[in-house]
Scaffold this motif. Sequence first.
Motif, PDB file in Angstrom:
ATOM      1  N   VAL A  73       0.843  -1.191   0.000  1.00  0.00           N
ATOM      2  CA  VAL A  73       0.000   0.000   0.000  1.00  0.00           C
ATOM      3  C   VAL A  73       0.879   1.241   0.000  1.00  0.00           C
ATOM      4  CG1 VAL A  73      -1.891  -1.170   1.169  1.00  0.00           C
ATOM      5  CG2 VAL A  73      -0.130  -0.029   2.525  1.00  0.00           C
ATOM      6  N   PRO A  74       0.311   2.391  -0.364  1.00  0.00           N
ATOM      7  CA  PRO A  74       1.109   3.620  -0.386  1.00  0.00           C
ATOM      8  C   PRO A  74       1.719   3.929   0.979  1.00  0.00           C
ATOM      9  CG  PRO A  74      -0.980   3.948  -1.507  1.00  0.00           C
ATOM     10  CD  PRO A  74      -1.070   2.616  -0.847  1.00  0.00           C
ATOM     11  N   ASP A  75       2.929   4.428   0.940  1.00  0.00           N
ATOM     12  CA  ASP A  75       3.651   4.802   2.156  1.00  0.00           C
ATOM     13  C   ASP A  75       3.231   6.216   2.558  1.00  0.00           C
ATOM     14  OD1 ASP A  75       5.443   5.459   4.144  1.00  0.00           O
ATOM     15  OD2 ASP A  75       7.197   4.670   3.088  1.00  0.00           O
ATOM     16  N   GLU A  76       2.712   6.349   3.766  1.00  0.00           N
ATOM     17  CA  GLU A  76       2.222   7.653   4.220  1.00  0.00           C
ATOM     18  C   GLU A  76       3.339   8.686   4.325  1.00  0.00           C
ATOM     19  OE1 GLU A  76      -0.450   7.649   7.511  1.00  0.00           O
ATOM     20  OE2 GLU A  76      -1.201   5.652   7.056  1.00  0.00           O
ATOM     21  N   ARG A  83      -5.500  11.922  -4.142  1.00  0.00           N
ATOM     22  CA  ARG A  83      -5.765  11.120  -5.341  1.00  0.00           C
ATOM     23  C   ARG A  83      -4.743   9.999  -5.472  1.00  0.00           C
ATOM     24  NH1 ARG A  83      -4.113  10.098 -10.423  1.00  0.00           N
ATOM     25  NH2 ARG A  83      -5.787   9.665 -11.964  1.00  0.00           N
ATOM     26  N   GLU A  84      -3.470  10.320  -5.319  1.00  0.00           N
ATOM     27  CA  GLU A  84      -2.426   9.303  -5.436  1.00  0.00           C
ATOM     28  C   GLU A  84      -2.601   8.212  -4.381  1.00  0.00           C
ATOM     29  OE1 GLU A  84       1.245  12.106  -7.138  1.00  0.00           O
ATOM     30  OE2 GLU A  84       0.817  12.000  -4.981  1.00  0.00           O
ATOM     31  N   GLY A  88      -3.418   4.362  -5.276  1.00  0.00           N
ATOM     32  CA  GLY A  88      -2.482   3.336  -4.822  1.00  0.00           C
ATOM     33  C   GLY A  88      -3.171   2.232  -4.047  1.00  0.00           C
ATOM     34  N   HIS A  89      -4.067   2.612  -3.136  1.00  0.00           N
ATOM     35  CA  HIS A  89      -4.791   1.611  -2.352  1.00  0.00           C
ATOM     36  C   HIS A  89      -5.723   0.784  -3.221  1.00  0.00           C
ATOM     37  CE1 HIS A  89      -4.175   1.658   2.034  1.00  0.00           C
ATOM     38  NE2 HIS A  89      -3.662   2.849   1.833  1.00  0.00           N
ATOM     39  N   ALA A  90      -6.437   1.434  -4.124  1.00  0.00           N
ATOM     40  CA  ALA A  90      -7.388   0.716  -4.964  1.00  0.00           C
ATOM     41  C   ALA A  90      -6.677  -0.245  -5.917  1.00  0.00           C
ATOM     42  CB  ALA A  90      -8.249   1.706  -5.748  1.00  0.00           C
ATOM     43  N   VAL A  91      -5.544   0.154  -6.453  1.00  0.00           N
ATOM     44  CA  VAL A  91      -4.768  -0.735  -7.323  1.00  0.00           C
ATOM     45  C   VAL A  91      -4.267  -1.936  -6.529  1.00  0.00           C
ATOM     46  CG1 VAL A  91      -2.615  -0.954  -8.622  1.00  0.00           C
ATOM     47  CG2 VAL A  91      -4.103   1.018  -9.005  1.00  0.00           C
ATOM     48  N   LEU A 131      -8.627  -0.210   5.005  1.00  0.00           N
ATOM     49  CA  LEU A 131      -9.705   0.765   5.035  1.00  0.00           C
ATOM     50  C   LEU A 131      -9.577   1.758   6.181  1.00  0.00           C
ATOM     51  CD1 LEU A 131     -12.914  -1.149   3.941  1.00  0.00           C
ATOM     52  CD2 LEU A 131     -11.232   0.080   2.588  1.00  0.00           C
ATOM     53  N   LEU A 132      -9.067   1.328   7.328  1.00  0.00           N
ATOM     54  CA  LEU A 132      -8.938   2.275   8.432  1.00  0.00           C
ATOM     55  C   LEU A 132      -7.901   3.343   8.125  1.00  0.00           C
ATOM     56  CD1 LEU A 132      -9.258   0.039  11.620  1.00  0.00           C
ATOM     57  CD2 LEU A 132     -10.953   1.568  10.607  1.00  0.00           C
ATOM     58  N   SER A 133      -6.804   2.941   7.493  1.00  0.00           N
ATOM     59  CA  SER A 133      -5.795   3.942   7.131  1.00  0.00           C
ATOM     60  C   SER A 133      -6.332   4.881   6.058  1.00  0.00           C
ATOM     61  CB  SER A 133      -4.503   3.262   6.654  1.00  0.00           C
ATOM     62  OG  SER A 133      -4.733   2.506   5.484  1.00  0.00           O
ATOM     63  N   LEU A 134      -7.135   4.347   5.133  1.00  0.00           N
ATOM     64  CA  LEU A 134      -7.770   5.189   4.118  1.00  0.00           C
ATOM     65  C   LEU A 134      -8.738   6.173   4.759  1.00  0.00           C
ATOM     66  CD1 LEU A 134      -8.608   2.796   1.161  1.00  0.00           C
ATOM     67  CD2 LEU A 134      -7.308   4.903   1.009  1.00  0.00           C
ATOM     68  N   HIS A 135      -9.513   5.694   5.692  1.00  0.00           N
ATOM     69  CA  HIS A 135     -10.480   6.543   6.385  1.00  0.00           C
ATOM     70  C   HIS A 135      -9.768   7.713   7.059  1.00  0.00           C
ATOM     71  CE1 HIS A 135     -13.768   7.673   9.093  1.00  0.00           C
ATOM     72  NE2 HIS A 135     -14.569   6.933   8.344  1.00  0.00           N
TER      73      HIS A 135
END
Length: 202
Positions: A73-76, A83-84, A88-91, A131-135
């Motif tokens: 997953v993308p590195d914060e 958007r990026e 990244g998460h969806a891919v 999902l929690l990190s996305l949220h």
Amino acid sequence: MRRGPGRPRHADTEARAYRAVLELFGQRGWAGLSLDGVATHAGIGKSSIYLRWKDKRDLLMDALHDLEEHLVVPDESENLTIREYLVGHAVARAELYLGEHGRALTHLYSAAQANPAEFDEIRQRSISRGLLSLHDRIQQACGSGELPPQTPVDQLLDAIEGAVLVHVLFSSPRSADDLRAGIRDYVGTLVDVQLRGVGAAA
């Protein structure tokens, strides 16, 4: 040579068990899954399985957690735009569905509906890391002005996650290779549409 006390029969017992339980769950579903079946499929002694897991639910939960831990997953720390980050998460999620154990992951949804008590913790743990990190990242974007403050976070995530799953499951007769090759373009367009829908700045 005698084995030392507690030494496992195979050094890779857990990895083999995880692979076997995901393969069997993907092929047979929840009703067709058993610890004995996992042991046979993995070529592991039944005692090695029963010493580590008390039932098939615990083994499947650990296997899914291990699979999620390997999700790239993308590195914060990379200071990505929202958007990026969403792309990244969806891919990464799409590639998981298209991967070796994609059938097990998609079976998770129907199994959770049919067996809510057994699958509640599995379902919660299987989505928690992504999902929690996305949220949290979306809420941060709302606070910083990158997204409108009234952005419906849950609905935005549902729209993206749901669309990715439907795209992977129902884009037949395209092959998995074709889907994988075009997934970043699909996800990019999907995220752009959803961001415009919530009123994000271009």
